[in-house]
Design an enzyme around this catalytic site. Structure first.
Site, PDB file in Angstrom:
ATOM      1  N   HIS A  15     -11.523 -29.765  35.632  1.00 54.20           N
ATOM      2  CA  HIS A  15     -10.938 -31.088  35.439  1.00 54.20           C
ATOM      3  C   HIS A  15     -10.129 -31.188  36.735  1.00 54.20           C
ATOM      4  O   HIS A  15      -8.838 -31.008  36.831  1.00 54.20           O
ATOM      5  CB  HIS A  15     -10.012 -31.180  34.150  1.00 54.20           C
ATOM      6  N   ASP A  19      -9.798 -38.869  43.240  1.00 56.56           N
ATOM      7  CA  ASP A  19      -8.926 -39.692  43.866  1.00 56.56           C
ATOM      8  C   ASP A  19      -7.664 -39.112  43.828  1.00 56.56           C
ATOM      9  O   ASP A  19      -6.797 -39.473  44.870  1.00 56.56           O
ATOM     10  CB  ASP A  19      -9.068 -41.098  43.334  1.00 56.56           C
ATOM     11  N   GLU A 193      -4.287 -36.799  25.086  1.00 52.56           N
ATOM     12  CA  GLU A 193      -3.365 -36.758  26.096  1.00 52.56           C
ATOM     13  C   GLU A 193      -2.107 -37.476  25.475  1.00 52.56           C
ATOM     14  O   GLU A 193      -0.994 -37.078  25.798  1.00 52.56           O
ATOM     15  CB  GLU A 193      -3.861 -37.098  27.377  1.00 52.56           C
TER      16      GLU A 193
END
Length: 325
Positions: A15, A19, A193
């Protein structure tokens, strides 16, 4: 393990956002100006995921042509090679780089060329995960994944769903991933999340091979059993999760809970530059904070090998490499 031993340890990262992981040197070279660390990295005072995501604007401007994408792929593997990452799945959102000069296929091809050059020079094996973005339309995301399917098995290994989870819950994307599944494209989903465990449950129902973060199933044994029994990997990113306030206190972080529940947890950086992190730093942090043993560190790496989007022979090779330590 000492930091030196952790650096030498063969590592797998599943993961890692392209960017959010570009080096300051690369960004400065692309922008042709000095870039202060605070322009790229969050501080300990980061208050939310929204504040965290502000740091992606500047590196995103470096990925708007083929030269930038090639250089970015090369740059991230160079960084990983310094700490003995042997295999990485690097994710990015191709649609964020599409221009009048570059369609989705050209964007993906440019990144893969840079990664292949990085693999040759630095010895880090890689695959790419393409991110569908929650704020894009289903039509846009489907077209992107159709284009990415041309590269499946030739550098691209899976799809993902990323973006503002609280604003765009998983329930909006069940149809999208039904189509992705029908295309034969494996996928991982950013889910849990934010504090809504339903996103994890629905990601499992959709057929996700892995879950990104998964924090919301803390203290929910029924959902944990569902994930464990389905052998779904959970990509945990401790330093990032604490910075974005996925949990408010390090003591609430469910790494030990998930491990003890038999879940196939892996440890990852999420965004190396934004979080000022590395795999070595993540592993040292969990050892010092959560009492993760040397044996468990190796177990976490084997979990990563087992849940990687790879064929059985490639997984076997990774397990063998890890067994040498």
């Amino acid at each position: 393990m000492t930091v030196e031993e952790l650096v030498k340890l063969p590592k797998i990262e599943l993961h890692c956002h392209l960017d959010g992981s570009l080096s300051r040197e690369f960004i400065q070279a692309r922008l042709q100006r000095d870039v202060a660390p605070e322009e790229l990295c969050v501080t300990q005072q980061c208050a939310s995921l929204a504040e965290y995501l502000e740091k992606f604007a500047l590196p995103g401007t470096c990925l708007m042509d083929e030269e930038g994408l090639f250089g970015a792929g090369y740059d991230v593997l160079r960084t990983m090679s310094r700490e003995n990452v042997c295999y990485a799945e690097i994710r990015f959102a191709p649609l964020l780089s599409v221009t009048e000069q570059m369609d989705t296929s050209a964007v993906i091809a440019a990144l893969l060329k840079g990664l292949e050059k990085g693999k040759q020079d630095f010895g880090v094996a890689y695959q790419v995960i393409v991110c569908a973005m929650r704020h894009h339309s289903e039509e846009q995301n489907i077209r992107m994944i159709q284009a990415a399917c041309e590269f499946l098995g030739a550098g691209v290994c899976a799809a993902d769903l990323a973006g503002a989870e609280a604003q765009y819950p998983m329930s909006l994307f069940m149809g999208l991933f039904q189509q992705v599944k029908a295309m034969g494209m494996p996928f991982t989903i950013h889910a849990g999340e934010c504090q809504d465990v339903r996103n994890i449950v629905q990601a499992v129902q959709a057929g996700a091979g892995r879950i990104g973060h998964g924090i919301a199933m803390r203290m929910d044994q029924a959902v944990q059993r569902k994930v464990r029994d389905a052998q779904i990997g959970v990509e945990m990113c401790p330093i990032s999760n604490l910075q974005t306030k996925a949990v408010q206190d390090p003591k609430q972080y469910p790494l030990r809970e998930f491990l003890d529940a038999g879940i196939l947890v892996s440890i990852n950086t999420d965004n190396r530059t934004v979080s000022s992190s590395s795999m070595t730093k993540e592993l040292a942090f969990i050892q010092n904070t959560y009492g993760i043993s040397d044996r468990e560190i190796k177990q976490l790496m084997h979990h990563a090998a087992e849940t990687a989007f790879l064929g059985n022979e490639a997984k076997k090779n990774l397990h063998e490499k890890l067994a040498e330590i």
